[in-house]
Design a protein around this motif. Structure first.
Motif, short mmCIF file in Angstrom:
data_model
loop_
_atom_site.label_atom_id
_atom_site.label_comp_id
_atom_site.label_asym_id
_atom_site.label_seq_id
_atom_site.Cartn_x
_atom_site.Cartn_y
_atom_site.Cartn_z
N LYS A 239 0.83 -1.21 0.00
CA LYS A 239 0.00 0.00 0.00
C LYS A 239 0.86 1.26 0.00
O LYS A 239 0.49 2.28 -0.61
N SER A 240 2.03 1.19 0.66
CA SER A 240 2.91 2.36 0.68
C SER A 240 3.52 2.64 -0.68
O SER A 240 3.78 3.80 -1.03
N LEU A 241 3.74 1.59 -1.46
CA LEU A 241 4.33 1.74 -2.79
C LEU A 241 3.28 1.92 -3.88
O LEU A 241 3.51 2.61 -4.89
N TYR A 242 2.13 1.27 -3.71
CA TYR A 242 1.05 1.35 -4.70
C TYR A 242 -0.24 1.77 -4.00
O TYR A 242 -1.15 0.95 -3.80
N PRO A 243 -0.34 3.03 -3.58
CA PRO A 243 -1.50 3.48 -2.79
C PRO A 243 -2.85 3.36 -3.51
O PRO A 243 -3.89 3.26 -2.86
N GLU A 244 -2.82 3.34 -4.83
CA GLU A 244 -4.08 3.27 -5.58
C GLU A 244 -4.48 1.83 -5.91
O GLU A 244 -5.53 1.60 -6.50
N GLU A 245 -3.66 0.88 -5.52
CA GLU A 245 -3.94 -0.52 -5.83
C GLU A 245 -4.28 -1.31 -4.56
O GLU A 245 -3.85 -0.95 -3.46
N ASP A 246 -5.07 -2.35 -4.74
CA ASP A 246 -5.39 -3.26 -3.63
C ASP A 246 -4.66 -4.58 -3.86
O ASP A 246 -4.65 -5.10 -4.98
N LEU A 247 -4.09 -5.10 -2.79
CA LEU A 247 -3.37 -6.38 -2.90
C LEU A 247 -4.35 -7.54 -2.86
O LEU A 247 -5.10 -7.71 -1.89
N THR A 248 -4.36 -8.32 -3.92
CA THR A 248 -5.19 -9.52 -3.98
C THR A 248 -4.26 -10.72 -4.08
O THR A 248 -3.52 -10.85 -5.06
N TYR A 249 -4.30 -11.57 -3.09
CA TYR A 249 -3.37 -12.71 -3.04
C TYR A 249 -4.13 -14.03 -2.98
O TYR A 249 -5.32 -14.08 -2.63
N THR A 250 -3.44 -15.09 -3.32
CA THR A 250 -3.99 -16.44 -3.20
C THR A 250 -2.90 -17.33 -2.62
O THR A 250 -1.70 -17.06 -2.78
N PHE A 251 -3.34 -18.39 -1.97
CA PHE A 251 -2.38 -19.41 -1.51
C PHE A 251 -2.22 -20.43 -2.63
O PHE A 251 -3.21 -20.86 -3.25
N PHE A 252 -1.00 -20.84 -2.86
CA PHE A 252 -0.70 -21.73 -3.98
C PHE A 252 -1.44 -23.06 -3.86
O PHE A 252 -1.91 -23.61 -4.86
N ASP A 253 -1.54 -23.61 -2.63
CA ASP A 253 -2.23 -24.90 -2.48
C ASP A 253 -3.71 -24.79 -2.83
O ASP A 253 -4.33 -25.76 -3.27
N GLU A 254 -4.30 -23.58 -2.67
CA GLU A 254 -5.69 -23.37 -3.08
C GLU A 254 -5.81 -23.39 -4.60
O GLU A 254 -6.82 -23.86 -5.15
#
Length: 367
Positions: A239-254
């Motif tokens: 968020k500090s580097l990309y304030p206009e973006e939201d982090l969307t993550y996934t777990f690899f096993d999923e």
């Protein structure tokens, strides 16, 4: 509502015969569903637990904003990577292409020429930095890993591709060259085979080279209790580097588990169908039991007068019902075996048709 008419030359009434036929039919269907449910669950468990050739637990995946054509964004990505390594809960991080097994893939028309032949085919291509293979613990069985200094265009290939190139000893492929995208790449290492997709398909030939990308691969500490804190720190840096973006993550096993969503739905439906058919079968059996007891009341009374125990009477009455269930098993087992065998043909790597599945299913239905 059926008339109590006897068959000529038979001791059973038409009513009893129809009831027994219906009971056997119900148990055939129920037994089929029980075996099918066990086999589908066994294959899903096999697919999820089998060694796919890489580590799949405690790995986080997410995208960074595209950086290829924007030097400022590329610089931010470098800063992001450096800050990631300061988080105690992160073991290792890597930038590159998609994860080793995913629905997406890239292919290249690659050719190999030696004194005897020319091998040209579409080969699956992966790329990443020098930490990519380490994040997923993909083994290098011969040679070495890629390095950031890639002046001579180096690459690794998997065992499958080495064998397709004609090398019985896969290590002998090292130092040979392949032609790809009008460039020559020197093979510097051999990767252990890994599944690029689900166990439905065979392992394909793969080439891996050094390269940058916007897809992040983050290996977390094995301790689950540290994950939430680590993810929160990753989100804070992002968020500090990309304030206009939201982090969307996934777990690899999923991601791996999603390969088998269809099978999971099939297993869920089979479990419901199995429960319903067993319930209906037991209700049908209950009706037959009540009918049989009502027609054998006098026999039961005589046996009790002669000193028969309750256990003995129950065993005498149960003998006929057990025979019906066994008849249903004899009919259902080969049908279920054939259906399971045909269903398993959709998997290149599959579980075995174990005899205990039929034994346990039969005993469960008998119980």
């Amino acid at each position: 509502v059926l008339k109590n008419q006897s068959f000529i030359g038979g001791n059973e009434t038409r009513h009893a015969w129809i009831r027994k036929t219906l009971t056997v039919s119900q148990f055939v269907i129920a037994q089929f569903f029980v075996i099918a449910t066990v086999m589908v669950s066994k294959q899903i468990n096999y697919s999820l637990s089998t060694d796919m050739g890489f580590k799949k637990d405690a790995i986080l995946n997410f995208n960074l904003p595209a950086s290829k054509k924007d030097p400022a964004t590329k610089a931010k990505a470098d800063v992001f990577m450096n800050q990631l390594h300061t988080i105690p809960g992160i073991v290792m991080a890597s930038q590159g292409f998609l994860s080793p097994a995913t629905e997406g893939a890239a292919f290249g028309k690659i050719s190999f020429t030696d004194a005897k032949k020319v091998v040209k085919e579409n080969v699956q291509v992966r790329w990443g930095d020098e930490h990519y293979l380490d994040v997923y613990q993909i083994k290098i069985i011969a040679g070495r890993n890629v390095t950031p200094v890639d002046s001579i265009h180096e690459c690794l290939i998997n065992e499958e591709y080495a064998k397709r190139l004609g090398f019985t000893n896969v290590a002998a492929a090292i130092n040979n060259q392949i032609d790809w995208d009008n460039k020559k790449y020197v093979i510097i290492g051999i990767m252990h085979n890994f599944h690029e997709h689900s166990t439905h398909g065979l392992i394909d030939p793969v080439v891996f080279k050094y390269g940058s990308g916007d897809f992040m691969h983050v290996a977390l500490q094995p301790d689950v209790n540290t994950w939430s804190k680590s993810i929160a720190e990753i989100q804070s840096i992002y968020k500090s580097l990309y304030p206009e973006e939201d982090l969307t993550y996934t777990f690899f096993d999923e991601t791996i588990a999603k390969f088998y969503e269809t099978e999971q739905h099939t297993a869920s439906l089979l479990r419901w169908a199995t429960g319903l058919t067993v319930l209906i079968s037991c209700l049908g059996l209950l009706g037959l039991v009540m009918y049989t007891i009502s027609t054998r009341t006098k026999e039961i009374g005589i046996r009790k007068i002669l000193g028969a125990t309750v256990t003995h009477i129950i065993s005498v009455l149960s003998r006929d019902f057990v025979q019906l269930v066994l008849i249903a098993f004899v009919i259902a087992a080969p049908v279920a075996w054939w259906a399971s065998y045909k269903w398993l043909e959709g998997f290149a790597y599959k579980t075995t048709m174990s005899w205990w599945v039929f034994v346990v299913s039969g005993l469960a239905m008998l119980l």
